[in-house]
Design a protein around this motif. Structure first.
Motif, PDB file in Angstrom:
ATOM      1  N   ILE B  88       0.871  -1.176   0.000  1.00 47.65           N
ATOM      2  CA  ILE B  88       0.000   0.000   0.000  1.00 47.65           C
ATOM      3  C   ILE B  88       0.906   1.223   0.000  1.00 47.65           C
ATOM      4  O   ILE B  88       1.853   1.291   0.784  1.00 47.65           O
ATOM      5  CB  ILE B  88      -0.870   0.036   1.280  1.00 47.65           C
ATOM      6  N   VAL B  89       0.645   2.186  -0.889  1.00 51.98           N
ATOM      7  CA  VAL B  89       1.406   3.429  -0.866  1.00 51.98           C
ATOM      8  C   VAL B  89       0.429   4.565  -0.604  1.00 51.98           C
ATOM      9  O   VAL B  89      -0.582   4.690  -1.288  1.00 51.98           O
ATOM     10  CB  VAL B  89       2.154   3.669  -2.192  1.00 51.98           C
ATOM     11  N   GLU B  90       0.702   5.339   0.418  1.00 56.27           N
ATOM     12  CA  GLU B  90      -0.194   6.447   0.769  1.00 56.27           C
ATOM     13  C   GLU B  90       0.603   7.741   0.844  1.00 56.27           C
ATOM     14  O   GLU B  90       1.800   7.720   1.148  1.00 56.27           O
ATOM     15  CB  GLU B  90      -0.858   6.194   2.124  1.00 56.27           C
ATOM     16  N   LYS B 115       4.936  13.619   6.331  1.00 58.05           N
ATOM     17  CA  LYS B 115       5.300  12.358   6.981  1.00 58.05           C
ATOM     18  C   LYS B 115       4.361  12.043   8.147  1.00 58.05           C
ATOM     19  O   LYS B 115       3.623  11.077   8.112  1.00 58.05           O
ATOM     20  CB  LYS B 115       6.764  12.396   7.434  1.00 58.05           C
ATOM     21  N   THR B 116       4.393  12.901   9.194  1.00 58.20           N
ATOM     22  CA  THR B 116       3.579  12.589  10.364  1.00 58.20           C
ATOM     23  C   THR B 116       2.083  12.571  10.022  1.00 58.20           C
ATOM     24  O   THR B 116       1.395  11.586  10.258  1.00 58.20           O
ATOM     25  CB  THR B 116       3.863  13.600  11.490  1.00 58.20           C
ATOM     26  N   GLN B 117       1.592  13.677   9.433  1.00 60.81           N
ATOM     27  CA  GLN B 117       0.154  13.744   9.127  1.00 60.81           C
ATOM     28  C   GLN B 117      -0.239  12.677   8.105  1.00 60.81           C
ATOM     29  O   GLN B 117      -1.301  12.059   8.204  1.00 60.81           O
ATOM     30  CB  GLN B 117      -0.252  15.142   8.618  1.00 60.81           C
ATOM     31  N   ALA B 118       0.620  12.479   7.131  1.00 62.45           N
ATOM     32  CA  ALA B 118       0.326  11.475   6.109  1.00 62.45           C
ATOM     33  C   ALA B 118       0.190  10.091   6.733  1.00 62.45           C
ATOM     34  O   ALA B 118      -0.717   9.325   6.400  1.00 62.45           O
ATOM     35  CB  ALA B 118       1.432  11.471   5.054  1.00 62.45           C
ATOM     36  N   LEU B 123      -3.210   5.575   8.591  1.00 65.76           N
ATOM     37  CA  LEU B 123      -3.584   4.617   9.631  1.00 65.76           C
ATOM     38  C   LEU B 123      -5.084   4.688   9.894  1.00 65.76           C
ATOM     39  O   LEU B 123      -5.756   3.677  10.069  1.00 65.76           O
ATOM     40  CB  LEU B 123      -2.799   4.892  10.920  1.00 65.76           C
ATOM     41  N   ASP B 124      -5.626   5.931   9.896  1.00 67.92           N
ATOM     42  CA  ASP B 124      -7.062   6.092  10.112  1.00 67.92           C
ATOM     43  C   ASP B 124      -7.861   5.535   8.944  1.00 67.92           C
ATOM     44  O   ASP B 124      -8.864   4.858   9.122  1.00 67.92           O
ATOM     45  CB  ASP B 124      -7.407   7.577  10.299  1.00 67.92           C
ATOM     46  N   LYS B 125      -7.404   5.840   7.738  1.00 70.91           N
ATOM     47  CA  LYS B 125      -8.121   5.420   6.537  1.00 70.91           C
ATOM     48  C   LYS B 125      -8.291   3.898   6.500  1.00 70.91           C
ATOM     49  O   LYS B 125      -9.362   3.390   6.225  1.00 70.91           O
ATOM     50  CB  LYS B 125      -7.348   5.900   5.321  1.00 70.91           C
ATOM     51  N   HIS B 126      -7.222   3.192   6.802  1.00 66.77           N
ATOM     52  CA  HIS B 126      -7.284   1.727   6.704  1.00 66.77           C
ATOM     53  C   HIS B 126      -7.699   1.064   8.003  1.00 66.77           C
ATOM     54  O   HIS B 126      -7.830  -0.138   8.072  1.00 66.77           O
ATOM     55  CB  HIS B 126      -5.909   1.180   6.282  1.00 66.77           C
ATOM     56  N   GLY B 178     -10.169   1.958  18.002  1.00 65.22           N
ATOM     57  CA  GLY B 178      -9.605   3.280  17.722  1.00 65.22           C
ATOM     58  C   GLY B 178      -8.192   3.427  18.250  1.00 65.22           C
ATOM     59  O   GLY B 178      -7.403   4.203  17.727  1.00 65.22           O
ATOM     60  N   GLU B 179      -7.872   2.688  19.306  1.00 65.00           N
ATOM     61  CA  GLU B 179      -6.501   2.736  19.817  1.00 65.00           C
ATOM     62  C   GLU B 179      -5.641   1.764  19.009  1.00 65.00           C
ATOM     63  O   GLU B 179      -6.165   0.914  18.296  1.00 65.00           O
ATOM     64  CB  GLU B 179      -6.477   2.328  21.287  1.00 65.00           C
TER      65      GLU B 179
END
Lengths: 639, 302
Positions: B88-90, B115-118, B123-126, B178-179
């Motif tokens: 997976i590339v995001e 980097k950090t926000q991406a 992580l949230d998306k998947h 969520g954690e």
């Protein structure tokens, strides 16, 4: 080219080194960080740019005057650096020509006991640091106790700051004697004493010129040479199944880490808990196919037969089984900020097996400074106690001192998911010897019952009776049930409102997952007692027919129901009578087919506090006796 | 009798495999974060070994800051394809569309957004509940006390003061919805261990690690390679061919090379044993402020 060959030789040799994990215990005042800093520095592992950052930091917050403060290299997090103490467990790495080392650097104060226990859990060896000026102090004893609790086999007593006592042999010898005196109470197989000065480098990496009277090894040399490979358990094969590998229809592998013992191709293995057996047809390690595997290797095993095996199961040799029980004793180190709540059903994680567990009893708390045992109701942060634990599913375990990997567990809080405690299972103790805790003083009940809108008076007027529990105890075949059922019939005919509870009724539903072990028997009776309490609160009379063999449990039942409402009736039938009454059952028990059989392999405490003592032969008289008793006690009938 | 001891590298390997399997068995949706660096390459190989002869039961994910060396991207795609990885590339779309980059916005903004926000977005998306990272404890001070199973709250934040105790090899894998957990299977490996393992296992790595003549511009003492046309002309004009290699890999404008002749693993190790700079000093982002790595890690950076 010559250079390249040198490096290849270096790498080839480097690859062969083994790994020593060590723990350093002591406080900043003892010069612990200085000692570690020197080990790292002198083994050339500190890179120049880390050093220049250090010089910058030293000027700002250094504590060592003009010298380099080695401690600053180690204290990682910013806030901690400013307080001048290492708060967590920090891991450091260094290597010599002979060995690689991982140092778990942990703080020394009592409030960081949990950190030290964490660091000690993976260590082969512990360095306990002593300030030569202070000698063996409370902290030394505490650290030594923790290290022995975690089963570390090698201890180095590093007597530091020898420069401040004029490198005196006398001082050193006295400290060694004091220490030896103290450790005889603990089991530590291998002890070594070294006088040193971390600040000046005496006996750390180089032999000291100031202490010609010392003929032992310097610290680094000792660390390089101490023999650790035989510390592992190679005797008892335990393979907790961690992951089932099923890439194709015809391959089923069971992956895990060999916890102990050795497994070879062709070995017969037994699967726990199913007890099915098969043979090992192949072993795959990180290097591919292998003929055998041993700890701490990770491996995948395939078996000759198709057996249903899942994560949490354990493969063992059939002639060498671990214990398989739901109840055991353990030393528990409490690690959570909140104090243990005895009602919590924790998750217990033991190898790859997870189930629920509760702490049934705290036998005592150990004062980590004096090693004295104290009574306590619950453990708080950093406290250590000996406890009785009951789990929902059986665990397959060995005592920790024999087998670290298969005797260690953690407790996880069901709501916060914090790791609340670390446990080490204690040597064999029969489950029958463990009493269970089922009742607690009212003050410790966490939840108050609801308040009914109907008063006891109103209930009494409606039912013409007072809620009460008639508890009939006695052996198998003593005629308890016969009495109970006839009493129920009679009271019903007289207009009473009654509910009858007996073993088979509750075991068919309310307590269907429980067995006949003392722990489960106690849990069954706890549930029955709670039901009786509810019924009595509603004004209903409960008739209970249970063997209830133990005085202690009966009195706990009485506590739950309420002592004034609990009326114990004892069916005083001799063992002969009972055997005649239920011959088949007793025959089975005598053949050893039934475990925990009261009156045979488990003692039946004859109650000395029964309200009524009845002989089984006289059924109608017995019922009349109970009816008179109920009338006299103003339980039924009430106008 | 057979020998019953294993060397240090085999012990670290066994530890890592145990950790990787434990995550696969305990979490619903794990992912392996792939930085394309040498540490990641080792971690990826360990995962392949952990499930051999089966396929690794989780995907690889690369957070593309859009400023990685081109050779890294080529290597990534080839490695994943050849080894059957689900890749997976995001990237941070908003950041990319706004043209965020180190030349125009500086290292701090670029690192945070790309980097950090991406990473957090991905992580949230998947909805990954466990993410492997290739960090090592000997890299940097704040890493030295991070757990192997490192808990993150629902905002992906790390609380260094409130870490779960971690005992023996019994890992606490429980999280609420969520954690998540960041998992560092090669926590206990040193830089030398990594090179040694790459050598023994013939693990392919990005060629940038080996010395070669490359177009280099010197910026504040850092040797920056001209990797694409986005580098400002005034910098490109100063570029000279220079024999260099990289000790760590990241975004090309933020990753300094070192002068080196080391074109084999043996020479790299030899250089490492004698050269006196620790590896992260060639990363520009660590110098923003003292304790900056700890700060970034609290915010969710790996």
């Amino acid at each position: 080219m010559a250079l390249n060959t040198d490096i290849q030789a270096f790498l080839d040799q480097d690859q062969k080194k083994d790994l020593l994990r060590l723990l350093t215990a002591g406080s900043v005042d003892d010069g612990k960080s200085t000692l570690i800093g020197r080990l790292l520095f002198d083994s050339k592992k500190i890179y120049e740019d880390q050093l220049s950052a250090l010089e910058r930091d030293s000027k700002r917050v250094g504590h060592a005057g003009d010298n380099i403060d080695y401690a600053l290299l180690l204290d990682g997090l910013k806030a901690e650096r400013e307080q001048g103490i290492t708060i967590d467990v920090a891991y450091r790495y260094f290597s010599t020509n002979k060995r690689k080392f991982i140092i778990a650097d942990t703080p020394g104060h009592e409030q960081y006991t949990r950190n030290m226990v964490t660091g000690a859990s993976t260590a082969n060896l512990a360095i306990i640091l002593i300030d030569a000026r202070k000698g063996v102090i409370t902290q030394t004893r505490r650290h030594t106790f923790l290290v022995s609790l975690l089963g570390i086999k090698h201890i180095v007593l590093a007597v530091n700051k020898m420069d401040l006592v004029d490198y005196s042999q006398e001082v050193f010898d006295k400290i060694c004697d004091d220490y030896k005196n103290f450790v005889t109470r603990l089991s530590i197989p291998d002890l070594y004493f070294i006088p040193l000065s971390a600040l000046n480098g005496d006996n750390v990496v180089d032999d000291s010129v100031h202490m010609p009277w010392y003929h032992g090894k310097n610290l680094l040399r000792y660390l390089e040479e101490v023999h650790i490979s035989s510390d592992r358990n190679f005797d008892d094969f335990r393979f907790p199944v961690q992951y089932v590998l099923r890439p194709t229809l015809d391959f089923r592998g069971f992956s895990g880490k060999v916890a102990s013992g050795i497994i070879r191709k062709g070995d017969e293995v037994m699967v726990l808990p199913s007890r099915k057996t098969s043979t090992v047809s192949s072993i795959i390690t990180a290097d591919g196919q292998a003929d055998y595997a041993f700890p701490p290797q990770a491996a995948t095993l395939t078996l000759a037969d198709e057996i249903d095996i899942s994560r949490g199961d354990m493969l063992v040799h059939p002639e060498n089984l671990p214990r398989n029980e739901r109840q055991f004793e353990a030393m528990l180190v409490w690690m959570d900020e909140s104090t243990m709540d005895p009602f919590t059903q924790f998750y217990i994680k033991h190898t790859s097996n997870t189930t629920r567990a509760r702490v049934d009893q705290i036998r005592y708390r150990v004062d980590v400074n004096t090693l004295e045992h104290n009574a306590t109701q619950a453990l708080s942060l950093n406290e250590i106690g000996r406890v009785v634990i009951t789990t929902n599913k059986p665990l397959f375990f060995d005592p920790y001192h024999k087998n670290h990997s298969n005797g260690a567990f953690i407790l996880i809080h069901p709501i916060t998911h914090n790791t609340c405690a670390a446990g080490m299972i204690i040597d064999k103790m029969n489950a029958t010897d463990l009493s269970a805790r089922i009742a607690d003083p009212e003050s410790r009940r966490m939840v108050d019952g609801g308040k009914s809108l109907i008063s006891q008076d109103e209930l009494m007027k409606k039912y013409h009776q007072k809620g009460a529990t008639i508890w009939i105890a006695g052996l198998h075949g003593s005629g308890k049930n016969l009495l109970a059922y006839n009493l129920e019939r009679r009271l019903f005919d007289l207009g009473a409102t009654v509910v009858l509870l007996d073993g088979s009724t509750v075991r068919s539903g309310l307590t269907r997952e429980l067995d006949f072990s003392p722990a489960d028997r106690a849990e069954q009776l706890r549930r029955v007692a709670e039901v009786c309490k509810i019924l009595n609160d509603q004004g209903i009379i409960a008739i209970c027919s249970f063997i209830s063999p133990k005085n202690e449990i009966r009195s706990q039942v009485a506590n739950i129901v309420g002592n004034e409402r609990f009326h114990l009736v004892y069916m005083d039938a001799g063992l002969q009578y009972c055997k005649q009454n239920k011959p088949e059952l007793y025959q089975k028990a005598e053949e050893g087919k039934l475990a925990y059989f009261p009156g045979l392999d488990e003692t039946f405490d004859v109650p000395d506090n029964a309200k009524l003592l009845l002989k089984p032969e006289q059924l109608s008289e017995n019922i009349q006796t109970i009816l008179s008793y109920l009338q006299q006690q103003e339980i039924f009938p009430v106008d | 009798m057979n020998t019953l001891s294993i060397n240090n590298l085999k012990e670290l390997e066994a530890e890592a495999i145990h950790i990787i399997r434990e995550v696969a068995a305990s979490f619903e949706k794990p992912v392996m974060l792939y930085s394309i660096g040498k540490d990641s390459s080792v971690m990826v190989r360990l995962a392949e070994k952990a499930f051999f002869p089966g396929k690794v039961p989780f995907p690889l994910m690369h957070i593309d800051s859009k400023w990685k060396f081109r050779e890294m991207v080529e290597f990534r795609d080839r490695y994943a394809a050849e080894n059957g990885w689900d890749l997976i590339v995001e990237y941070n779309r908003e950041g990319f569309e706004n043209g965020i980059g180190p030349f125009s916005h500086g290292s701090k903004v670029h690192t945070d957004v790309m980097k950090t926000q991406a990473l957090l977005q991905a992580l949230d998306k998947h909805r990954f509940d466990a993410a492997f990272g290739g960090a090592r404890r000997d890299e940097e001070k704040s890493r030295a006390k991070e757990r192997i199973f490192s808990f993150r709250d629902r905002f992906h934040q790390w609380d260094p003061k409130n870490q779960r105790p971690e005992l023996w090899d019994v890992y606490n894998a429980r999280v609420h919805k969520g954690e998540s957990i960041r998992v560092f299977p090669i926590s206990n490996w040193t830089e030398l261990d990594i090179w040694q393992y790459i050598r023994l296992e013939n693990i392919p790595i990005v060629p940038l690690y080996f010395a070669k003549e490359r177009p280099i511009v010197e910026v504040d003492g850092n040797l920056i390679m001209v990797d694409d046309e986005r580098m400002p002309d005034e910098m490109v004009q100063k570029a000279k061919m220079r024999m260099v290699r990289f000790r760590t890999l990241g975004c090309y404008p933020l990753t300094g090379a070192i002068d080196s002749e080391a074109d084999t693993i043996e020479k790299i190790v030899e250089e490492m044993m004698t050269v006196t700079k620790s590896e992260r000093t060639t990363r520009v982002i660590d110098f923003d402020q003292d304790g900056s790595m700890e700060q970034k890690k609290r915010e969710g950076y790996f």
